[in-house]
Enzyme design. Structure first.
Site, PDB file in Angstrom:
ATOM      1  CD  GLU A 142     -42.444  32.622 134.391  1.00  0.00           C
ATOM      2  OE1 GLU A 142     -41.589  32.737 133.501  1.00  0.00           O
ATOM      3  OE2 GLU A 142     -42.576  31.590 135.067  1.00  0.00           O
ATOM      4  CD  GLU A 315     -46.096  28.962 133.855  1.00  0.00           C
ATOM      5  OE1 GLU A 315     -44.949  28.520 133.651  1.00  0.00           O
ATOM      6  OE2 GLU A 315     -46.525  29.996 133.321  1.00  0.00           O
TER       7      GLU A 315
HETATM    8  C1  GAL Z   1     -42.361  29.712 132.372  1.00  0.00           C
HETATM    9  C2  GAL Z   1     -43.341  30.450 131.479  1.00  0.00           C
HETATM   10  C3  GAL Z   1     -44.136  29.517 130.596  1.00  0.00           C
HETATM   11  C4  GAL Z   1     -43.228  28.505 129.977  1.00  0.00           C
HETATM   12  C5  GAL Z   1     -42.490  27.762 131.052  1.00  0.00           C
HETATM   13  C6  GAL Z   1     -41.593  26.682 130.552  1.00  0.00           C
HETATM   14  O1  GAL Z   1     -41.304  30.510 132.721  1.00  0.00           O
HETATM   15  O2  GAL Z   1     -44.230  31.224 132.256  1.00  0.00           O
HETATM   16  O3  GAL Z   1     -44.806  30.273 129.610  1.00  0.00           O
HETATM   17  O4  GAL Z   1     -42.335  29.148 129.117  1.00  0.00           O
HETATM   18  O5  GAL Z   1     -41.708  28.660 131.765  1.00  0.00           O
HETATM   19  O6  GAL Z   1     -40.920  26.046 131.611  1.00  0.00           O
END
Ligand code: GAL
Length: 655
Positions: A142, A315
């Site tokens: 990110e 994710e």
């Molecule tokens: C994203 C990040 C992850 C985790 C996640 C939690 O922004 O890439 O590592 O922190 O959020 O929602």
């Protein structure tokens, strides 16, 4: 349609790994992303590598047939590196440095840090680049998150000056481009140019815009340095980066140019995102447990464009998260629905975050597919349902890629920067405007391709441009060449590339196809609300309105109650001279769609459709049971037409 998961073997005892891997495979998971924060374990001391644990983790997962996405660990520089080089900590606008003790504590402009990143990436890629189970590499994590970009460091200043020299050649050219005669801002040489911060009042907007362009290029080059190493050592793996939702700090189209990535991936947290963007509170309340129906779709469609057709969700929210103002448990069904929604918009893979909730450190309140005690979480059970359904349904398993939509929406990162630099009125946010247009199209059943202004737009029936700050001749030529209908929103053509008002007044070059001029522009406090009706819809201008003068050949299609034109058009090109309330955007876009031969559908509130590979998917984000508009003899491959909250169905049209 493949399901993945994010996994952190370094956070769990080794004795758990084999069971984790077996359960992942049983759950129908095919891909596992690992390693993106594990630098302190890969290199516990400077130059001393420990790969043994990672070898074992990879072999354990691969033994279950799982495919791996390896992350370079550069979002989490280890303590020894900060101790050696404290100058790699990023500098904030107020001149203070971010501290270590979390993540992303690095200055993207630091040469030293970049060298360290290339070094660790090379070491990792040398070891695992040819591993048959490693199918993809993610650079960093990110980029730009937590507002660590931009960095206002001495390194950034040095590199910004070099960037300016490259762009302008001479300082005289820079002074002219920026209009530095104003307030005696003329620079005698590039060495006097500073960073546009800590000025008593506004810094020069041209200076600010170039700084944002420069920082955007820094993010792209930071990725490319790692990508080059990965391409050398892992020529058969996909190279990617996980982008964020509603995120505009850098230009993702430029980032992805020249095959810098093979697939665009992004991180989808729909409920937290709904809570944190500029939606009216009533909407946030309405969709608190389902997320706003267009929030994920907007980024699915945007990243499908960024990835030139290929995108993944790297994710995916699997239950309540930890980082929004409020973090409710999703309505039953949503965790499953979000996977189908992503697939329906063209995703190849949806990877849930994370395998198991971690009972310690910063994200202990963040759910995963398993509870901390290893029981499948409610979200995990929904994922199990989805993988079973997909495995049992040929039509879902072998879904063809998304085809081009009939409607394009042009999204432009520079436009976001320009109007952030010069909002002119509180509440003017370009991305929110673009989202409102997008949402009005989606509510009428349209699939939408979100594209860059440089994309070839010739095959679309309807092109929607919520705003485009700089309109150049090349863009006007696209309008002239196309047979589409065009809807172009306020503030379009209001600036030159150097951030000045065009000589011919806004909308600049657009006047070639639609002859009108903006005489004055006003931002509107909430009590100033010029009213207007368009067809059945009535509402007002909000945030922004222009006083426009139609010239010869332009037609006024609608006027505000005080007489100023709201809609002007010529032939297939329409201009909307204000930010209108949502129902009016709905009406304007519906009319334009009909004029271009498309048929809007009035969908029940909260219902959305998406088409892919001959299937139509329907999703219910609303709080009441609704009927999906499937034709009488539709063949359902998933669910049925009656949808309760959080439910999804898919059918093939009878032919
Ligand atoms: C994203 C990040 C992850 C985790 C996640 C939690 O922004 O890439 O590592 O922190 O959020 O929602």
């Amino acid at each position: 349609m493949q399901i993945g998961v994010c996994y952190y073997p370094e956070q769990w005892p080794r004795s758990m790994w084999a069971n984790d891997a077996r359960r992942m495979a049983e759950l129908g998971i095919t891909h596992v992303r690992i390693a993106e924060f594990a630098w302190s374990r890969m290199e516990p001391r400077a130059g001393v590598h420990d790969w043994e644990w990672l070898d074992e983790a990879i072999e354990t997962l691969a033994a279950q047939g799982l495919k791996l996405v390896l992350g370079t660990p550069t979002a989490a520089p280890p303590m020894w590196l900060i101790e050696r080089h404290p100058e790699i900590l990023p500098v904030r606008a107020d001149g203070t440095r971010w501290n270590q003790g979390s993540r992303r504590h690095y200055d993207i402009a630091s040469d030293i840090y970049r060298q360290e990143c290339v070094r660790i990436t090379e070491a990792m890629a040398q070891r695992y680049g040819k591993h048959p189970a490693v199918v993809a590499w993610q650079t960093d994590n990110e980029l730009g998150c937590h507002e660590t970009v931009p960095s206002y460091s001495p390194a950034a200043l040095r590199r910004f000056r070099a960037w300016l020299q490259q762009r302008y050649g001479t300082v005289e050219a820079l002074n002219t481009a920026w209009g530095n005669v104003f307030w005696s801002m003329e620079y005698p040489s590039f060495e006097q140019v500073g960073l546009p911060v800590l000025t008593p009042t506004d810094a020069n907007p041209s200076h600010l815009l170039d700084f944002r362009r420069y920082m955007s290029d820094e993010v792209a080059s930071f990725h490319r340095e790692q990508a080059d190493v990965l391409r050398r050592h892992a020529p058969h793996a996909d190279v990617l980066h996980n982008f964020m939702g509603f995120f505009t700090t850098f230009d993702h189209y430029r980032f992805a140019a020249d095959k810098a990535i093979d697939v665009a991936t992004w991180d989808s947290y729909p409920i937290a995102r709904t809570e944190s963007i500029g939606l009216p509170d009533a909407q946030k309340a309405r969709y608190a447990r389902t997320a706003h129906p267009d929030v994920s779709a907007f980024d699915h469609d945007r990243y499908r464009g960024v990835g030139a057709g290929r995108f993944w969700v790297m994710e995916q929210q699997a239950g309540p998260v930890n980082w929004a103002a409020w973090n409710p448990v999703p309505a039953p069904g949503m965790v499953r629905l979000w996977a189908y929604e992503a697939f329906a918009h063209g995703a190849e893979l949806v990877s849930y975050f994370r395998w198991r909730q971690c009972p310690y450190a910063q994200e202990q309140m963040h759910s995963g597919l398993n509870l901390p005690n290893d029981e499948l979480s409610p979200g995990g059970k929904e994922v199990a349902q989805a993988t079973r359904e997909i495995a049992g349904t040929e039509a879902l398993r072998s879904l063809a890629p998304t085809e081009r939509a009939a409607v394009a929406l042009v999204f432009d990162y520079e436009t976001q920067w320009i109007f952030e630099i010069q909002r002119h009125g509180a509440g003017f946010d370009y991305q929110t405007l673009a989202f409102d247009y997008y949402s009005a199209l989606r509510e009428q059943g349209f699939d939408v391709d979100i594209v860059s202004r440089h994309a070839d737009l010739s095959a679309y029936r309807l092109v929607v441009v919520p705003s485009l700050a700089v309109i150049d001749n090349a863009f006007v030529a696209q309008i002239e060449r196309s047979d589409a209908h065009w809807v172009i929103g306020p503030r379009s053509g209001s600036k030159t590339t150097n951030f000045a008002i065009p000589d011919t007044l806004p909308p600049g070059a657009l006047q070639r196809v639609l002859p009108f001029q903006v005489l004055e522009a006003e931002s509107l406090r909430p009590t100033l609300a010029p009213a207007i009706s368009i067809g059945e819809a009535s509402g007002t201008a909000i945030h922004w309105r222009e006083h426009v003068r139609p010239n010869d050949g332009a037609r006024v299609d609608a006027r505000f109650d005080d007489g100023w034109p709201a809609l002007v058009s010529r032939g297939r090109v329409r201009y909307v001279a204000a930010w209108l309330t949502h129902g009016l955007h709905y009406a304007v876009l519906g009319d334009a769609a009909r004029a271009s031969g498309l048929v809007p559908q009035a969908l029940p509130e909260g219902l959305r459709l998406a088409r892919r590979g001959g299937l139509t998917f329907a999703f219910n984000f609303g709080d009441t049971r609704v009927q999906a508009p499937a034709p009488a003899r539709a063949q359902f491959v998933l669910g049925e037409a009656a949808l309760c909250t959080g439910d999804v169905c898919a059918w093939r049209d009878p032919h």
